[in-house]
Enzyme design. Structure first.
Site, PDB file in Angstrom:
ATOM      1  N   HIS A  20      38.856  34.720  27.961  1.00  0.00           N
ATOM      2  CA  HIS A  20      38.798  36.156  28.290  1.00  0.00           C
ATOM      3  C   HIS A  20      39.675  36.890  27.293  1.00  0.00           C
ATOM      4  O   HIS A  20      40.877  37.056  27.492  1.00  0.00           O
ATOM      5  CB  HIS A  20      39.270  36.372  29.740  1.00  0.00           C
ATOM      6  CG  HIS A  20      39.140  37.789  30.221  1.00  0.00           C
ATOM      7  ND1 HIS A  20      39.030  38.125  31.557  1.00  0.00           N
ATOM      8  CD2 HIS A  20      39.097  38.969  29.553  1.00  0.00           C
ATOM      9  CE1 HIS A  20      38.933  39.437  31.675  1.00  0.00           C
ATOM     10  NE2 HIS A  20      38.984  39.978  30.469  1.00  0.00           N
ATOM     11  N   HIS A 200      32.999  41.016  34.044  1.00  0.00           N
ATOM     12  CA  HIS A 200      34.230  41.463  34.686  1.00  0.00           C
ATOM     13  C   HIS A 200      33.879  41.891  36.117  1.00  0.00           C
ATOM     14  O   HIS A 200      32.872  42.583  36.327  1.00  0.00           O
ATOM     15  CB  HIS A 200      34.815  42.672  33.960  1.00  0.00           C
ATOM     16  CG  HIS A 200      35.513  42.362  32.674  1.00  0.00           C
ATOM     17  ND1 HIS A 200      34.929  41.654  31.656  1.00  0.00           N
ATOM     18  CD2 HIS A 200      36.773  42.655  32.241  1.00  0.00           C
ATOM     19  CE1 HIS A 200      35.793  41.544  30.649  1.00  0.00           C
ATOM     20  NE2 HIS A 200      36.921  42.142  30.980  1.00  0.00           N
ATOM     21  N   GLU A 203      38.532  43.444  39.312  1.00  0.00           N
ATOM     22  CA  GLU A 203      39.776  43.862  38.628  1.00  0.00           C
ATOM     23  C   GLU A 203      40.198  45.187  39.285  1.00  0.00           C
ATOM     24  O   GLU A 203      41.166  45.246  40.026  1.00  0.00           O
ATOM     25  CB  GLU A 203      39.529  44.026  37.124  1.00  0.00           C
ATOM     26  CG  GLU A 203      40.747  44.513  36.349  1.00  0.00           C
ATOM     27  CD  GLU A 203      40.435  44.871  34.883  1.00  0.00           C
ATOM     28  OE1 GLU A 203      39.277  45.192  34.563  1.00  0.00           O
ATOM     29  OE2 GLU A 203      41.395  44.843  34.064  1.00  0.00           O
ATOM     30  N   ASP A 281      43.276  38.686  27.495  1.00  0.00           N
ATOM     31  CA  ASP A 281      42.529  39.942  27.659  1.00  0.00           C
ATOM     32  C   ASP A 281      42.610  40.827  26.402  1.00  0.00           C
ATOM     33  O   ASP A 281      41.714  40.755  25.565  1.00  0.00           O
ATOM     34  CB  ASP A 281      43.011  40.698  28.902  1.00  0.00           C
ATOM     35  CG  ASP A 281      41.950  41.617  29.508  1.00  0.00           C
ATOM     36  OD1 ASP A 281      40.804  41.601  29.050  1.00  0.00           O
ATOM     37  OD2 ASP A 281      42.278  42.353  30.468  1.00  0.00           O
ATOM     38  N   ASP A 282      43.641  41.648  26.288  1.00  0.00           N
ATOM     39  CA  ASP A 282      43.811  42.558  25.137  1.00  0.00           C
ATOM     40  C   ASP A 282      45.266  42.432  24.668  1.00  0.00           C
ATOM     41  O   ASP A 282      46.090  43.327  24.921  1.00  0.00           O
ATOM     42  CB  ASP A 282      43.518  44.001  25.562  1.00  0.00           C
ATOM     43  CG  ASP A 282      42.107  44.149  26.106  1.00  0.00           C
ATOM     44  OD1 ASP A 282      41.165  44.172  25.295  1.00  0.00           O
ATOM     45  OD2 ASP A 282      41.948  44.205  27.338  1.00  0.00           O
TER      46      ASP A 282
HETATM   47  N1  HPA Z   1      38.685  45.483  31.898  1.00  0.00           N
HETATM   48  C1  HPA Z   1      37.565  46.156  31.631  1.00  0.00           C
HETATM   49  N2  HPA Z   1      37.193  46.424  30.397  1.00  0.00           N
HETATM   50  C2  HPA Z   1      37.930  46.008  29.379  1.00  0.00           C
HETATM   51  C3  HPA Z   1      39.096  45.307  29.591  1.00  0.00           C
HETATM   52  C4  HPA Z   1      39.484  45.008  30.923  1.00  0.00           C
HETATM   53  O1  HPA Z   1      40.511  44.388  31.227  1.00  0.00           O
HETATM   54  N3  HPA Z   1      39.617  45.042  28.383  1.00  0.00           N
HETATM   55  C5  HPA Z   1      38.788  45.564  27.457  1.00  0.00           C
HETATM   56  N4  HPA Z   1      37.752  46.150  28.068  1.00  0.00           N
HETATM   57 ZN    ZN Z   2      38.797  41.967  29.962  1.00  0.00          ZN
END
Ligand code: HPA
Ligand code: ZN
Length: 345
Positions: A20, A200, A203, A281-282
């Site tokens: 991810h 996703h 979240e 993630d990022d």
């Molecule tokens: N959630 C949804 N979209 C996204 C995310 C995330 O954590 N990171 C990059 N795009």
């Molecule tokens: Zn993500």
């Protein structure tokens, strides 16, 4: 027995897959500034420190606004290759042996950057990383769920000639107000065309969004899925069907999905028998790469050696690697772990 430093060291040495990871989310402020200058793109920061100071998010949408603005500096095939290569070097340093990164073609095609420019640069770097760093890969193309389903379908059609390098489709961006049902036809077509699918869910959304994502989109894994633990029947299903969750602890803290790392439910997921994995993630926006995420949960959740080994094993099990490669990585994990002890239930 390991102390915390020993457990972090074990986490570093165990072979791991990262499942991810948004490539656009690996754009570090230094590269953002360099590419903005090289490409003549205006950005609202004059230094990397200033950019980092702006990375303070109250929720997912605050983050997404900055993330899409940052991606505007990516214009050429070389830009995408440099971005991907820098991520792979960081991943290799953390003991990552296999990656399944996401890219968001619509973030680029909507700005006039060709699908093949983004894809070509990413694949150039993934191939070089496989040769030079020994990191295997499968690439996942995400649809932006806040855009119309027709746009996602058109993007899927653009991807059809590239099935050799795109293994799966995914779904990201704003979750609330964009339920899985909106993309049912797109995912049905993607599966019929031979792609695997992930999405996703859970979240910003709820356990019910996770359940419907499984039912409606035919996904092999759920990205995030932290809200799934609100529903015991769903937990039982995830365990029985061995549906992996790709969990991103530092992201969840930074986007206020959980109050603090100590309140994260990752340890409960493992102890319930869910195939949970740790991911970044990022990482350029959330303060850390894969090993930083491991260190955060090892400390905050007081994880044991069994948990850490289970997380490494789960990452390989949850991957799209062929059986032979999976077996080889799992054997290497067992050898390093020195035991086959599962997480105590
Ligand atoms: N959630 C949804 N979209 C996204 C995310 C995330 O954590 N990171 C990059 N795009
Ligand atoms: Zn993500």
């Amino acid at each position: 027995m390991h102390d915390r430093a020993g457990l972090i060291d074990l986490a570093a040495r165990l072979p791991k897959a990262e499942l991810h990871l948004h490539l656009e989310g690996t754009l570090e402020p230094e590269m953002l500034l360099r590419l903005a200058e090289r490409n003549g793109v205006a950005i609202p920061y004059s230094s990397a420190q200033e950019a980092r100071r702006a990375y303070d998010f109250g929720n997912l949408q605050d983050f997404l606004d900055l993330y899409y603005a940052g991606a505007s500096v990516l214009l050429t095939r070389e830009d995408f290759a440099e971005l991907t290569a820098a991520y792979l070097r960081r991943a290799a340093a953390d003991g990552v042996v296999h990656v399944e990164p996401f890219f968001d073609p619509q973030t680029h095609t909507s700005r006039g950057v060709a699908f093949e420019t983004a894809l070509g640069g990413i694949v150039d770097a993934l191939r070089a990383g496989e040769r030079e760093l020994g990191i295997s890969w499968r690439l996942i193309m995400c649809f932006l769920r806040d855009l119309p389903a027709d746009d996602a379908m058109a993007t899927l059609e653009e991807a059809l000639p590239h099935r050799e390098v795109i293994t799966a489709v995914g779904l990201d961006s704003a979750e609330v107000g964009h339920p899985p049902e909106k993309f049912a036809a797109v995912f049905e077509r993607a599966l019929a065309e031979g792609f695997l699918a992930v999405a996703h869910a859970g979240e910003e959304g709820t356990a019910d969004d996770v359940r419907r994502t499984l039912d409606v989109l035919g996904v092999s894994r759920i990205d995030h899925g932290v809200r799934a633990l609100d529903d015991p029947a769903l937990v039982a299903r995830l365990v029985a069907e061995r549906v992996p969750l790709t969990v991103c602890p530092l992201s969840n803290v930074r986007l206020r999905v959980v109050d603090t790392a100590a309140r994260h439910n990752l340890r409960r997921m493992l102890e319930a028998g869910i195939v949970a994995t740790v991911n970044s993630d990022d990482p350029a926006y959330f303060g850390g790469y894969l090993l930083d995420n491991f260190a955060a949960v090892i400390e905050a959740l007081d994880l044991t050696e069994e948990h850490v080994v289970a997380l490494a094993r789960n990452s390989i099990e949850a991957s799209f690697l062929a059986e032979e490669a999976r077996a080889a990585h799992l054997a290497a994990i067992d050898e390093l772990a020195g035991s086959r002890a599962p997480v105590r239930r």
